[in-house]
Write a protein that holds these residues in place. Structure first.
Motif, PDB file in Angstrom:
ATOM      1  N   ASN B  99       0.825  -0.986  -0.072  1.00  0.00           N
ATOM      2  CA  ASN B  99      -0.129   0.146   0.036  1.00  0.00           C
ATOM      3  C   ASN B  99       1.010   1.151  -0.065  1.00  0.00           C
ATOM      4  O   ASN B  99       2.137   0.938  -0.338  1.00  0.00           O
ATOM      5  CB  ASN B  99      -1.075  -0.146   1.277  1.00  0.00           C
ATOM      6  CG  ASN B  99      -0.028  -0.263   2.407  1.00  0.00           C
ATOM      7  OD1 ASN B  99       0.741   0.338   2.716  1.00  0.00           O
ATOM      8  ND2 ASN B  99      -0.761  -1.136   3.360  1.00  0.00           N
ATOM      9  N   GLY B 100       0.520   2.457   0.429  1.00  0.00           N
ATOM     10  CA  GLY B 100       1.205   3.656   0.400  1.00  0.00           C
ATOM     11  C   GLY B 100       2.428   3.402   1.085  1.00  0.00           C
ATOM     12  O   GLY B 100       3.665   3.957   0.678  1.00  0.00           O
ATOM     13  N   ASN B 221       1.761   9.115  -1.282  1.00  0.00           N
ATOM     14  CA  ASN B 221       0.409   9.242  -1.516  1.00  0.00           C
ATOM     15  C   ASN B 221      -0.394   7.981  -1.121  1.00  0.00           C
ATOM     16  O   ASN B 221       0.057   7.078  -1.151  1.00  0.00           O
ATOM     17  CB  ASN B 221       0.007   9.662  -2.847  1.00  0.00           C
ATOM     18  CG  ASN B 221       0.442  11.108  -3.139  1.00  0.00           C
ATOM     19  OD1 ASN B 221       0.823  11.817  -2.281  1.00  0.00           O
ATOM     20  ND2 ASN B 221       0.162  11.442  -4.595  1.00  0.00           N
ATOM     21  N   ASN B 222      -1.765   8.261  -0.889  1.00  0.00           N
ATOM     22  CA  ASN B 222      -2.677   7.067  -0.730  1.00  0.00           C
ATOM     23  C   ASN B 222      -2.584   6.284  -1.961  1.00  0.00           C
ATOM     24  O   ASN B 222      -2.579   6.716  -3.331  1.00  0.00           O
ATOM     25  CB  ASN B 222      -4.226   7.459  -0.610  1.00  0.00           C
ATOM     26  CG  ASN B 222      -4.196   8.364   0.799  1.00  0.00           C
ATOM     27  OD1 ASN B 222      -3.893   8.077   1.798  1.00  0.00           O
ATOM     28  ND2 ASN B 222      -4.970   9.436   0.519  1.00  0.00           N
ATOM     29  N   THR B 232      -9.082   2.764   4.045  1.00  0.00           N
ATOM     30  CA  THR B 232      -8.101   3.233   4.871  1.00  0.00           C
ATOM     31  C   THR B 232      -7.117   3.826   3.892  1.00  0.00           C
ATOM     32  O   THR B 232      -7.162   3.766   2.654  1.00  0.00           O
ATOM     33  CB  THR B 232      -7.095   1.938   5.113  1.00  0.00           C
ATOM     34  OG1 THR B 232      -7.282   0.910   4.046  1.00  0.00           O
ATOM     35  CG2 THR B 232      -7.412   1.371   6.396  1.00  0.00           C
ATOM     36  N   ARG B 233      -6.820   5.211   4.671  1.00  0.00           N
ATOM     37  CA  ARG B 233      -5.693   5.956   3.613  1.00  0.00           C
ATOM     38  C   ARG B 233      -4.528   5.577   4.188  1.00  0.00           C
ATOM     39  O   ARG B 233      -3.903   5.775   5.207  1.00  0.00           O
ATOM     40  CB  ARG B 233      -5.962   7.309   3.958  1.00  0.00           C
ATOM     41  CG  ARG B 233      -7.542   7.918   3.237  1.00  0.00           C
ATOM     42  CD  ARG B 233      -7.718   9.111   3.889  1.00  0.00           C
ATOM     43  NE  ARG B 233      -7.951   9.105   5.151  1.00  0.00           N
ATOM     44  CZ  ARG B 233      -7.667  10.294   5.982  1.00  0.00           C
ATOM     45  NH1 ARG B 233      -7.182  11.399   5.261  1.00  0.00           N
ATOM     46  NH2 ARG B 233      -7.834  10.297   7.176  1.00  0.00           N
ATOM     47  N   THR B 234      -3.485   5.011   3.221  1.00  0.00           N
ATOM     48  CA  THR B 234      -2.290   4.738   3.513  1.00  0.00           C
ATOM     49  C   THR B 234      -1.018   5.723   3.251  1.00  0.00           C
ATOM     50  O   THR B 234      -0.031   5.243   3.003  1.00  0.00           O
ATOM     51  CB  THR B 234      -1.890   3.379   2.929  1.00  0.00           C
ATOM     52  OG1 THR B 234      -2.127   3.246   1.600  1.00  0.00           O
ATOM     53  CG2 THR B 234      -2.955   2.305   3.530  1.00  0.00           C
ATOM     54  N   ALA B 235      -1.257   6.896   3.140  1.00  0.00           N
ATOM     55  CA  ALA B 235      -0.301   7.883   2.916  1.00  0.00           C
ATOM     56  C   ALA B 235       0.683   7.781   3.827  1.00  0.00           C
ATOM     57  O   ALA B 235       0.202   7.522   4.887  1.00  0.00           O
ATOM     58  CB  ALA B 235      -0.874   9.271   2.610  1.00  0.00           C
ATOM     59  N   THR B 265       1.028   8.304   9.359  1.00  0.00           N
ATOM     60  CA  THR B 265       0.017   7.780   8.454  1.00  0.00           C
ATOM     61  C   THR B 265      -1.333   7.900   8.873  1.00  0.00           C
ATOM     62  O   THR B 265      -1.470   7.598  10.168  1.00  0.00           O
ATOM     63  CB  THR B 265       0.354   6.282   7.963  1.00  0.00           C
ATOM     64  OG1 THR B 265      -0.389   6.004   6.998  1.00  0.00           O
ATOM     65  CG2 THR B 265       0.397   5.434   9.094  1.00  0.00           C
ATOM     66  N   ALA B 267      -3.413   5.789   8.300  1.00  0.00           N
ATOM     67  CA  ALA B 267      -3.838   4.425   8.598  1.00  0.00           C
ATOM     68  C   ALA B 267      -3.809   3.921   9.890  1.00  0.00           C
ATOM     69  O   ALA B 267      -3.160   4.560  10.585  1.00  0.00           O
ATOM     70  CB  ALA B 267      -3.215   3.364   7.465  1.00  0.00           C
ATOM     71  N   GLN B 631      -3.946  -3.139  -1.500  1.00  0.00           N
ATOM     72  CA  GLN B 631      -4.281  -1.927  -2.360  1.00  0.00           C
ATOM     73  C   GLN B 631      -3.375  -1.800  -3.385  1.00  0.00           C
ATOM     74  O   GLN B 631      -2.293  -2.716  -3.624  1.00  0.00           O
ATOM     75  CB  GLN B 631      -3.958  -0.694  -1.463  1.00  0.00           C
ATOM     76  CG  GLN B 631      -4.629  -0.539  -0.429  1.00  0.00           C
ATOM     77  CD  GLN B 631      -4.855   0.990   0.393  1.00  0.00           C
ATOM     78  OE1 GLN B 631      -4.136   1.747   0.120  1.00  0.00           O
ATOM     79  NE2 GLN B 631      -6.037   1.160   1.094  1.00  0.00           N
TER      80      GLN B 631
END
Lengths: 178, 645
Positions: B99-100, B221-222, B232-235, B265, B267, B631
């Motif tokens: 992921n990010g 970035n995400n 989930t935002r994995t930035a 993060t 996340a 992701q």
């Protein structure tokens, strides 16, 4: 124990027999550098016997590269010319050399050779153990093999060295400097 | 090692003539190091260390092992923005981006966040392997790539000299000596998916000393989720700074270095991580050509997941080795390491530890001797004796042979034993009624048989092929109680073997065009031991593609331009679904392409335009929902500037 003649003798046997395989990494690196300098240097046309003549790297005196230089050079070309290697026992002005590598073995003879080559379109490359320096001189700094360039001497010899190679050198004596 | 002693005698002996320097310089670099040197550019030649200050044998020079070295130039030409991306160049590693911020990396199988526990990762001798989960949290391991000298990737048991848990491989990240990074450097990258700015300044504070300071800020970035329900935002935002001080004086060298970081993060409800490390190394030349190396480090880091848990890991490590010779033509290295960790994990959810704070020790003693049996046959024999808080004393022998068949060809073979010591999660994780702690969970074991070839079959072609056959025992299973299913307990219920081939080659097509290719192929057969069961159907075995292949091309055009490309193809990942037990394809096979155009604008400025994962808008590399929601990895474009002053 280490200084006993028996051990010395045994060491000698090991050394001679393993010498074939064991040129140090330091000399392998120097052997790798030499042909790579060639594309950055322009010789006057008078330096070559004819347009098809190869760029010849001459190694003066005993060969510290153990044959590595021939292996490194094999098949490489600089523009239209191929690169060749010759071994000369002593300075031989009649030999057509564009690059002369002067080893550590005999410092006095080295000085003589460098004196004789002044003004001639020959790139003299001196090994890291010599006090007198040629157009290019190897040095060991912080465990790495680097090289200095004497561009003033190159100018006197009618050689043109590309600014890219000057930029990669450890130290440069510029043309026009005393 | 005997270099000084031998050199003294040499000058007195007539026999030795022009071969004075050829014997004994740093464990006799073989033909192969010299051939690698042959294909290097002038910049790379200037960076070759002709002897190793630490007398630790340069793996590339002679190791009868599957070693791939990623050089500083390789890293620059690949455009890699972080360490895991740079590691993709090693054909003997599996690198999968989750992921990010997350990556999962392993060698010879077992790749997934749960199971990639058999790889030792060192940054300048400091282990970044976590004893909590027996893995590496790659998002918290960052090294400014412009200051990396090389990355040595060894697949297979690390052998005697590397620390604990080097079961399937060792990644050794070595940063440049501060004497080699003088002056100011700005390395900035901005693009569609990532951004990074690193500034470094190196100077000479006093005679014989050199110092560099750096700061780095980066952001990823995400990435887009596989499932529509995944929010989930994995930035990932990362701030890091550090220094390295090197001091050289007669026969001694001293290094002091440290880093401090703070990452975060969105996340997992806004996870934060922060920490610092400080390490010192001293290398001292002794009489007779032997030497002593001592290293100590302190590493404290914390991970805070506000609604889930808080972890604090404090580590102190001391290691020393003595490099000498037992008789006239061998290299004998012996030493030891002691590491003490205080691992504190405070859980806010049902899963947790009865003792949140655990003190863990791991210590070892090792000895290795390497000598020539006949003219062309070198033997390396070693033993490591290891003990940890979670395991009994283990004896780990290692035997390697290398045979110089001809001037440019070497064959090697080895047999060795390695263990993966239990982690805190293996031993102590519990959820009353559901999961019991496992005080009898013991080390996973490996006996590895390897063989390989390394040489130059043609003038411009260097080739390395390695074969391995790994016998594993006591791999982790989730044992469940018959009928009631719960409680579950971790046991060592799987045994099995893996075998495979890793190969790579470098070819200088012309003096301005180099190609490198690499591939690996892996076959696995594992099965439950008689009477054992596994609730997760082999989750601890990881998710691995049966093959991977890559082709890289580097071209120097028109003097100042560089055109580089990297094509990789990775096979599909099939695993047994952890809930149903059915085998299915988790990650499809994919092929991706990276391109880079670089311009050496002035002697102090390099600009490049890079495109990553160009063939598809996005693709999947890892799929293990039990750890992170899967992701996609996106197509990305970046612009990079390297400016020195």
């Amino acid at each position: 124990m280490r200084s006993s003649p028996l051990v010395l003798g045994l060491l000698g046997v090991i050394l001679v027999s393993s010498a074939r395989a064991d040129v140090s990494l330091e000399y392998a690196v120097k052997a790798a550098y030499l042909p790579k300098f060639v594309p950055f240097i322009t010789w006057p046309d008078t330096a070559f016997a004819n347009p098809a003549a190869p760029v010849t790297i001459c190694v003066l005196g005993p060969d510290p590269f153990g044959g590595k230089l021939e292996q490194t050079v094999g098949g490489l070309k600089s523009g239209d010319r191929s690169i060749a290697v010759r071994h000369l026992p002593a300075s031989d002005p009649s030999a057509s050399c564009q690059v002369i590598f002067v080893g550590n073995a005999d410092a006095a003879a080295a000085e003589g050779t460098l004196g004789a080559m002044k003004g001639k379109p020959v790139v003299t490359v001196t090994d890291s153990g010599l006090k007198t320096h040629g157009v290019i001189s190897f040095l060991i700094e912080a465990n790495h093999v680097r090289f200095d360039i004497d561009d003033a001497a190159a100018a006197q010899s009618g050689l043109v060295i590309s600014s890219k190679l000057l930029g990669l050198a450890h130290a440069v004596r510029q043309r026009g400097q005393p | 090692m005997q270099f000084r002693c031998v050199r003294g005698m040499m000058s007195a002996s007539v026999l030795l003539g022009g071969f004075l320097l050829s014997f004994g310089v740093e464990a006799q670099p073989t033909q192969l190091a010299q051939n690698d040197v042959r294909q290097m550019s002038i910049e790379e030649l200037a960076n070759v260390a002709i002897t190793s200050v630490s007398r630790r044998p340069e793996p590339l020079a002679q190791a009868p092992a599957a070693v791939f070295v990623i050089s500083a130039e390789d890293i620059r030409r690949s455009g890699a923005i972080n360490l895991p991306e740079a590691l993709r160049m090693a054909p003997n590693l599996e690198v999968a981006r989750m992921n990010g911020f997350g990556y999962t990396i392993s060698a010879r199988g077992f790749n997934s966040p749960e199971s990639s526990n058999k790889l030792l990762v060192l940054v300048d001798g400091r282990s970044v392997y976590s004893p909590l989960a027996s893995s590496v949290f790659w998002e918290n391991v960052d090294v400014p790539l412009a200051d990396v000298a090389r990355i040595e990737v060894i697949s297979g048991p690390g052998g005697t000299l590397y620390g604990a848990n080097a079961v399937n491989g060792v990644i050794n990240i070595v940063t440049k000596d501060s004497a080699d990074t003088q002056g100011a450097l700005l390395d900035a990258t901005a693009g569609s998916a990532d951004m990074k700015v690193m500034a470094r300044y190196g100077f000479t504070p006093w005679d014989g000393g050199s110092l560099r300071l750096y700061g780095q800020v980066s952001h990823a970035n995400n990435t887009s989720p596989l499932s529509a329900l995944d929010t989930t935002r994995t930035a990932w935002a990362r701030n890091q700074g550090g220094f390295r001080l090197d001091q050289k004086f007669d026969g001694d060298s001293l290094t002091l270095q440290g880093d401090i970081f703070a990452n975060s993060t969105p996340a997992m409800e806004l996870e934060h991580a922060r920490g610092y490390n400080l390490s010192g190394r001293w290398s001292h030349d002794l009489e007779g050509g032997s030497s002593l190396d001592v290293q100590a480090y302190v590493d404290e880091n914390a991970r805070i997941l506000p609604l889930l848990a808080r972890e604090q890991l404090d580590t102190f490590d001391l290691q020393a080795q003595h490099n000498t010779a037992l008789w006239w033509n061998d290299t004998f290295i012996w030493g030891g390491e002691y590491r003490h960790s205080k691992e504190a994990f405070f859980s806010k959810v049902a899963f947790g530890f009865a003792n949140p704070v655990t003190h863990l020790d791991i210590e070892n003693l090792f000895a290795q001797d390497s000598f020539n049996l006949f003219d062309n046959l070198k033997v390396i024999t070693g033993i490591k004796i290891e003990n940890s808080s979670y395991s009994n004393v283990d004896f780990l022998p290692d035997l390697r042979f290398s045979w110089s068949v001809a001037d440019n060809h070497m064959l090697w073979a080895s047999v060795s034993r390695a263990v993966r010591t239990p982690s805190k999660i293996d031993r102590e994780l519990e959820l009353p009624g559901l999961l019991l702690p496992a005080p009898r969970f013991h080390s996973e074991k490996l006996t590895a048989y390897e063989a390989g070839y390394r040489g130059q079959p043609l003038a411009d072609l260097s080739l390395s092929v390695s074969l391995y056959y790994n016998l594993y025992d006591d791999l982790r299973t989730d044992h469940y109680t018959p009928v009631t299913v719960v409680p579950i307990q971790l046991r060592n219920g799987i045994t099995g073997d893996n075998y495979g081939v890793e190969a790579w080659a470098k070819y200088a097509v012309t003096d301005w065009w180099r190609l490198s290719a690499g591939a690996n192929w892996l076959q696995r057969t594992e099965h439950l031991k008689p009477g054992r069961v596994d609730l997760t159907f082999g989750q601890s075995l990881g998710q691995d593609p049966p093959y991977q292949a890559q082709l890289r091309s580097e071209m120097n055009l028109l003097g100042d331009w560089e055109f580089d490309s990297a094509l990789r193809t990775i096979g599909h990942v099939k695993a047994r679904d952890a809930t149903t037990g059915n085998t299915k394809v988790l990650v499809g096979a994919y092929t991706e392409l990276d391109l880079r155009i670089g311009w050496h604008m002035t002697s102090a400025t390099d600009i490049s335009l890079e495109g990553f994962n160009l063939l598809h808008q996005r693709h999947l590399e890892a799929n293990d929902p039990s750890t992170y929601a899967p992701q996609y990895v996106p197509r990305a474009f970046m612009l990079n500037l390297r400016q020195s002053l």
